[in-house]
Design a protein around this motif. Sequence first.
Motif, PDB file in Angstrom:
ATOM      1  N   PHE A 299      23.176   5.636 -10.209  1.00 26.02           N
ATOM      2  CA  PHE A 299      21.971   5.697  -9.374  1.00 26.02           C
ATOM      3  C   PHE A 299      22.352   5.961  -7.923  1.00 26.02           C
ATOM      4  O   PHE A 299      23.502   5.795  -7.518  1.00 26.02           O
ATOM      5  N   ARG A 300      21.360   6.394  -7.169  1.00 24.55           N
ATOM      6  CA  ARG A 300      21.546   6.665  -5.747  1.00 24.55           C
ATOM      7  C   ARG A 300      20.417   6.021  -4.956  1.00 24.55           C
ATOM      8  O   ARG A 300      19.275   5.991  -5.411  1.00 24.55           O
ATOM      9  N   MET A 301      20.755   5.512  -3.792  1.00 25.71           N
ATOM     10  CA  MET A 301      19.757   4.997  -2.863  1.00 25.71           C
ATOM     11  C   MET A 301      19.831   5.823  -1.587  1.00 25.71           C
ATOM     12  O   MET A 301      20.904   5.934  -0.989  1.00 25.71           O
ATOM     13  N   ARG A 302      18.721   6.419  -1.203  1.00 22.52           N
ATOM     14  CA  ARG A 302      18.648   7.176   0.052  1.00 22.52           C
ATOM     15  C   ARG A 302      18.063   6.226   1.103  1.00 22.52           C
ATOM     16  O   ARG A 302      16.866   5.945   1.103  1.00 22.52           O
TER      17      ARG A 302
ATOM     18  N   ALA B 281      20.432  12.028 -15.763  1.00 22.24           N
ATOM     19  CA  ALA B 281      21.811  11.893 -15.271  1.00 22.24           C
ATOM     20  C   ALA B 281      21.955  10.716 -14.311  1.00 22.24           C
ATOM     21  O   ALA B 281      22.974  10.028 -14.303  1.00 22.24           O
ATOM     22  N   PHE B 282      20.950  10.492 -13.489  1.00 25.81           N
ATOM     23  CA  PHE B 282      20.989   9.341 -12.587  1.00 25.81           C
ATOM     24  C   PHE B 282      19.583   9.004 -12.110  1.00 25.81           C
ATOM     25  O   PHE B 282      18.669   9.825 -12.191  1.00 25.81           O
ATOM     26  N   ARG B 283      19.429   7.766 -11.622  1.00 24.62           N
ATOM     27  CA  ARG B 283      18.181   7.329 -11.005  1.00 24.62           C
ATOM     28  C   ARG B 283      18.301   7.501  -9.499  1.00 24.62           C
ATOM     29  O   ARG B 283      19.371   7.314  -8.911  1.00 24.62           O
ATOM     30  N   ASP B 284      17.203   7.861  -8.864  1.00 25.72           N
ATOM     31  CA  ASP B 284      17.193   8.143  -7.434  1.00 25.72           C
ATOM     32  C   ASP B 284      16.122   7.282  -6.765  1.00 25.72           C
ATOM     33  O   ASP B 284      14.958   7.300  -7.186  1.00 25.72           O
ATOM     34  N   PHE B 285      16.515   6.529  -5.733  1.00 31.57           N
ATOM     35  CA  PHE B 285      15.590   5.626  -5.054  1.00 31.57           C
ATOM     36  C   PHE B 285      15.561   5.929  -3.559  1.00 31.57           C
ATOM     37  O   PHE B 285      16.589   6.246  -2.962  1.00 31.57           O
ATOM     38  N   SER B 286      14.402   5.808  -2.973  1.00 36.60           N
ATOM     39  CA  SER B 286      14.237   6.006  -1.537  1.00 36.60           C
ATOM     40  C   SER B 286      13.930   4.672  -0.881  1.00 36.60           C
ATOM     41  O   SER B 286      13.009   3.961  -1.299  1.00 36.60           O
ATOM     42  N   VAL B 287      14.713   4.326   0.160  1.00 38.07           N
ATOM     43  CA  VAL B 287      14.528   3.077   0.893  1.00 38.07           C
ATOM     44  C   VAL B 287      14.282   3.426   2.355  1.00 38.07           C
ATOM     45  O   VAL B 287      15.200   3.845   3.063  1.00 38.07           O
ATOM     46  N   SER B 288      13.050   3.274   2.799  1.00 31.74           N
ATOM     47  CA  SER B 288      12.687   3.591   4.175  1.00 31.74           C
ATOM     48  C   SER B 288      12.483   2.296   4.958  1.00 31.74           C
ATOM     49  O   SER B 288      11.620   1.485   4.611  1.00 31.74           O
ATOM     50  N   LEU B 289      13.273   2.125   5.983  1.00 32.10           N
ATOM     51  CA  LEU B 289      13.249   0.908   6.794  1.00 32.10           C
ATOM     52  C   LEU B 289      12.415   1.136   8.045  1.00 32.10           C
ATOM     53  O   LEU B 289      12.497   2.191   8.664  1.00 32.10           O
TER      54      LEU B 289
ATOM     55  N   TYR C 234       0.802  -1.220   0.000  1.00 29.38           N
ATOM     56  CA  TYR C 234       0.000   0.000   0.000  1.00 29.38           C
ATOM     57  C   TYR C 234       0.835   1.271   0.000  1.00 29.38           C
ATOM     58  O   TYR C 234       0.334   2.337   0.267  1.00 29.38           O
ATOM     59  N   CYS C 235       2.138   1.166  -0.276  1.00 33.47           N
ATOM     60  CA  CYS C 235       2.960   2.371  -0.394  1.00 33.47           C
ATOM     61  C   CYS C 235       3.782   2.269  -1.667  1.00 33.47           C
ATOM     62  O   CYS C 235       4.366   1.230  -1.952  1.00 33.47           O
ATOM     63  N   SER C 236       3.816   3.327  -2.466  1.00 32.17           N
ATOM     64  CA  SER C 236       4.573   3.288  -3.712  1.00 32.17           C
ATOM     65  C   SER C 236       6.055   3.139  -3.426  1.00 32.17           C
ATOM     66  O   SER C 236       6.564   3.579  -2.408  1.00 32.17           O
ATOM     67  N   HIS C 237       6.749   2.485  -4.327  1.00 29.98           N
ATOM     68  CA  HIS C 237       8.186   2.310  -4.213  1.00 29.98           C
ATOM     69  C   HIS C 237       8.848   3.523  -4.850  1.00 29.98           C
ATOM     70  O   HIS C 237       8.864   3.667  -6.061  1.00 29.98           O
ATOM     71  N   LEU C 238       9.345   4.430  -4.039  1.00 23.85           N
ATOM     72  CA  LEU C 238       9.725   5.757  -4.471  1.00 23.85           C
ATOM     73  C   LEU C 238      10.974   5.742  -5.339  1.00 23.85           C
ATOM     74  O   LEU C 238      12.025   5.263  -4.936  1.00 23.85           O
ATOM     75  N   SER C 239      10.851   6.303  -6.536  1.00 22.25           N
ATOM     76  CA  SER C 239      11.987   6.395  -7.447  1.00 22.25           C
ATOM     77  C   SER C 239      11.755   7.566  -8.387  1.00 22.25           C
ATOM     78  O   SER C 239      10.624   8.021  -8.579  1.00 22.25           O
ATOM     79  N   ALA C 240      12.848   8.061  -8.978  1.00 25.95           N
ATOM     80  CA  ALA C 240      12.742   9.186  -9.905  1.00 25.95           C
ATOM     81  C   ALA C 240      13.969   9.201 -10.805  1.00 25.95           C
ATOM     82  O   ALA C 240      15.036   8.688 -10.445  1.00 25.95           O
ATOM     83  N   THR C 241      13.815   9.763 -11.988  1.00 25.00           N
ATOM     84  CA  THR C 241      14.941  10.037 -12.880  1.00 25.00           C
ATOM     85  C   THR C 241      15.284  11.509 -12.731  1.00 25.00           C
ATOM     86  O   THR C 241      14.411  12.367 -12.867  1.00 25.00           O
ATOM     87  N   VAL C 242      16.565  11.799 -12.432  1.00 25.02           N
ATOM     88  CA  VAL C 242      16.963  13.147 -12.018  1.00 25.02           C
ATOM     89  C   VAL C 242      17.918  13.770 -13.032  1.00 25.02           C
ATOM     90  O   VAL C 242      18.713  13.084 -13.669  1.00 25.02           O
ATOM     91  N   ASN C 243      17.827  15.101 -13.153  1.00 24.42           N
ATOM     92  CA  ASN C 243      18.733  15.877 -14.007  1.00 24.42           C
ATOM     93  C   ASN C 243      18.755  15.367 -15.444  1.00 24.42           C
ATOM     94  O   ASN C 243      19.800  15.059 -16.012  1.00 24.42           O
ATOM     95  N   ASN C 244      17.562  15.264 -16.034  1.00 26.53           N
ATOM     96  CA  ASN C 244      17.436  14.842 -17.434  1.00 26.53           C
ATOM     97  C   ASN C 244      18.115  13.506 -17.705  1.00 26.53           C
ATOM     98  O   ASN C 244      18.778  13.322 -18.731  1.00 26.53           O
TER      99      ASN C 244
END
Length: 221
Positions: free
Chosen positions: A128-131, A16-24, A4-14
């Motif tokens: 890519f980056r994982m936060r 340049a890299f993929r960005d992912f959020s990992v909340s534990l 019930y929660c989206s898996h947060l991700s985005a393509t950043v800076n046209n």
Amino acid sequence: AAPYCSHLSATVNNGAFRDFSVSLSKHATMRWASTSAAAPIDAGPIEHLNGEGVGIPEDAQESGHMAFNYGTEPMWFRFGVAPNAPFGGAGTPNSFGIVPDPELAYSNSKVGQDPETPVFNVAAATPFRMRVGSAFTTTRGTTFHLHGHAWQRAPYLSVAFDSDRIGDNPNSFYQSGQESITGNSHFDIVVPKAGLAGDYLFRDIAGFGNAEGLWGILRSE
């Protein structure tokens, strides 16, 4: 599982890299649901992992349940055993030790679909980056591991470790796991490029975290 929660991700800076959020999250309360044609029925709390006969975990730090991005797919669920089943050896009835195919623990063939935990998509060789962080948890830290990749411990462009200027730091060593993920902490995992096409496992390398569903997939395409 709790999709019930989206898996947060985005393509950043046209691109340049993929960005992912990992909340534990740890120490969460989860409950059984008995489904019917009318409506789901609350069938009570899910037992603790490895309860010692009376529903008490062997360590209070392991009480409750765990999730990444509010999604969880614990090993007991995938193997079809009770959450409080004994660990036991092959001769222990109704235990984790009698699971016939543990080598398929993370395989989609086990359940016929992707897990309810995060599945992040990235093009092969793309940065890519994982936060990675934790809003709430127990006081026992988590060690996050990403298979097949390495990143700088301190990917920052100033002396301050908490710099908001991310980039290549020639003074930083590389690692493939990050320890000390506790409540209110966060870490920037900055990977120069994704590996060859395939699925790469990320997870809590501790036994309880892994068994309770703290794992997901980075999918390079």
